[in-house]
Enzyme design. Structure first.
Site, PDB file in Angstrom:
ATOM      1  N   GLU A  80       4.368 -18.953 -25.645  1.00 14.87           N
ATOM      2  CA  GLU A  80       3.595 -18.774 -24.410  1.00 14.87           C
ATOM      3  C   GLU A  80       2.775 -17.498 -24.465  1.00 14.87           C
ATOM      4  OE1 GLU A  80       2.797 -17.251 -20.326  1.00 14.87           O
ATOM      5  OE2 GLU A  80       3.998 -16.342 -21.925  1.00 14.87           O
ATOM      6  N   GLU A  81       3.329 -16.443 -25.049  1.00  6.42           N
ATOM      7  CA  GLU A  81       2.653 -15.148 -25.036  1.00  6.42           C
ATOM      8  C   GLU A  81       1.384 -15.117 -25.873  1.00  6.42           C
ATOM      9  OE1 GLU A  81       3.411 -13.063 -22.975  1.00  6.42           O
ATOM     10  OE2 GLU A  81       5.559 -12.949 -22.629  1.00  6.42           O
TER      11      GLU A  81
END
Length: 499
Positions: free
Chosen positions: A363-364
């Protein structure tokens, strides 16, 4: 939690426009969400018409709530993820170990586990340093340290580092008013302040949204005017000389230049010194970008009894940045989602529909895991009855965000009544509820997230201080209760949630 990837192209265009001409992107930042109104709380305490659940089902929700509040499962899992496995940057050995660990824990609970393969970035931070070489009224023979950290996805400086004069601007508007050529070959600092007052009033996410665009698109704007490197003021609230990392983006046709975040204290110092006269800085970022790596979303299904093909997603993202150990971002979201499956097993609860735990990967750095899920399940969105994501820390939840039809608000009121004893009775409409489930939201899947207290989250977000000790065990239990009650409500209602 990371800068929303779907917004990057728009913000890059805005940054380029700011660098090359008049500012035209004032509307890119969302208006702050209003505080929960008294009417919301009054509505939460009324029936709201026919309930979607029987008294027995509401009693089961109460059992889930009470069990979550005294079961240490989530806290123990978070301790292991953070202290034993540590930071879980995409492509790293720790991320791979976390995948194996979470999958094994879900198998031990009796869930059907699938590892969904996805290609993810493999970026390595390396060593990083910075110091001032010259500045007004400098003591002879001295240098001054500057505390910074490379932004995720940043290219490296040349071997031996980069030395240049510093230029400071507050925002896109100031950049657009500088004389043409005045930034060429220099280090450009965006000193845009995080609104701590707004965060203190509960608007942490809104304060973050306002400031994070400089981290996301500052390097493109700087490169467009010839900067040799870009620095941004750290996006966060606590001034303990902690740099906040996070993802930054590049754009085709614009040179890639090194990018780093400096602490709030160092940003203000640089602005002050540059106002007095020329300042020269040396920075060294030894980052490395390797070929994309293989990684996985961890998917674990607690099969439904009547409609196993229909799923309710409960999720958090397993990856984290590498400065801390990823406790609040987003180890907490993963473990409260794991606890949903744990509680269903412990209490012998088997809802009509499948409860699907997902630990998202990457996600990052671009939400590659979520993108892969959307591809792999593109023919099955109609069977996604609801999706929940927890990705705003682990502080006290006051209720539930929902994205979808307005009818979801009244539909959720009986659930709010169950959550009222832990102070989580408010339902609030939102345009989206999580980065990883955003694609499902767009496809019409009702989407949800805990309404978490964001006053302190951005003090530690993306810093070396994102560690296990920052999580309050009671607040973590409250979040687990919200996730478990909501997941069961979605999975066992006689009719699916409105969509």
């Amino acid at each position: 939690m990371e800068f929303p990837q779907k917004s990057i192209p728009f913000v890059i265009l805005a940054a380029l426009s700011a660098a090359l001409g008049p500012l035209c992107c004032a509307a890119q930042n969302p208006a702050p969400a209003s505080a929960p109104a008294l009417l919301d709380r009054l509505n939460a305490m009324t029936d709201g018409g026919q309930s979607a659940w029987t008294p027995d089902q509401l009693a089961t929700m109460s059992r889930l709530r009470d069990s979550a509040m005294k079961d240490p499962y989530a806290l123990n899992q978070l301790r292991h993820l953070t202290n034993n496995i540590g930071p879980r940057l995409s492509g790293s050995p720790q991320a791979a170990r976390a995948v194996d660990y979470v999958a094994a824990e879900m198998r031990a609970l009796g869930a059907d586990v699938t590892l969904e393969k996805a290609k993810v970035p493999h970026w390595i931070r390396g060593t990083e340093s910075a110091e001032l070489l010259s500045w007004p009224d400098q003591a002879p023979g001295t240098r001054q340290k500057v505390v910074l950290t490379a932004l995720g996805n940043s290219v490296a400086t040349p071997p031996g580092g980069l030395t240049a004069e510093v230029v400071v601007v507050d925002d896109w508007q100031q950049l657009s008013t500088l004389p043409r050529g005045s930034v060429k070959g220099k280090i450009l600092l965006f000193n845009h302040k995080f609104d701590k007052q707004l965060a203190a009033q509960g608007g942490g996410l809104e304060a973050y949204s306002d400031a994070v665009v400089y981290r996301g698109s500052g390097p493109v704007a700087g490169a467009a005017v010839g900067a040799a490197a870009v620095l941004v003021r750290s996006v966060g609230g606590a001034d303990f000389r902690l740099p906040h990392t996070g993802f930054t983006a590049y754009s085709d046709g614009v040179p890639k230049i090194p990018a780093a975040a400096v602490t709030a204290e160092d940003a203000d110092m640089l602005q002050d010194l540059v106002g007095q006269g020329p300042v020269k800085m040396h920075i060294s970022l030894n980052t490395e970008t390797l070929p994309d790596a293989d990684s996985y979303n961890v998917i674990a299904d607690w099969k439904g009894t009547e409609h196993p093909e229909q799923v309710v997603v409960v999720s958090g993202h397993l990856d984290s940045w590498d400065l801390g150990t990823g406790a609040i971002d987003d180890g907490a979201g993963v473990v409260v989602s794991m606890q949903v499956i744990h509680l269903l097993r412990e209490l012998g609860i088997h809802p009509r529909r499948t409860v699907r735990f997902i630990a998202w990967m990457s996600e990052e750095e671009g939400s590659e895991g979520a993108a892969q899920y959307m591809l792999d399940h593109k023919d099955d969105f109609a069977n996604h009855i609801g999706a929940i994501e927890s990705d705003l820390g682990a502080d006290h939840p006051s209720g539930i965000f929902y994205a979808g039809k307005p009818a979801l608000g009244p539909w959720l009121r009986p659930v709010s009544q169950v959550l009222e004893p832990i102070g989580a009775e408010v339902n609030r409409a939102a345009p989206e509820t999580g980065e990883d489930i955003g694609g499902l939201t767009v496809k019409g899947v009702p989407s949800f997230a805990p309404v978490q207290d964001s006053r302190f989250y951005f003090n530690y977000h993306h810093t070396a201080a994102d560690t296990f000790d920052k999580v309050d065990p009671q607040h973590l239990d409250e979040n687990a209760a919200v996730m478990a009650v909501l997941a069961y409500a979605l999975a066992d209602s006689a009719e699916p949630a409105p969509r």
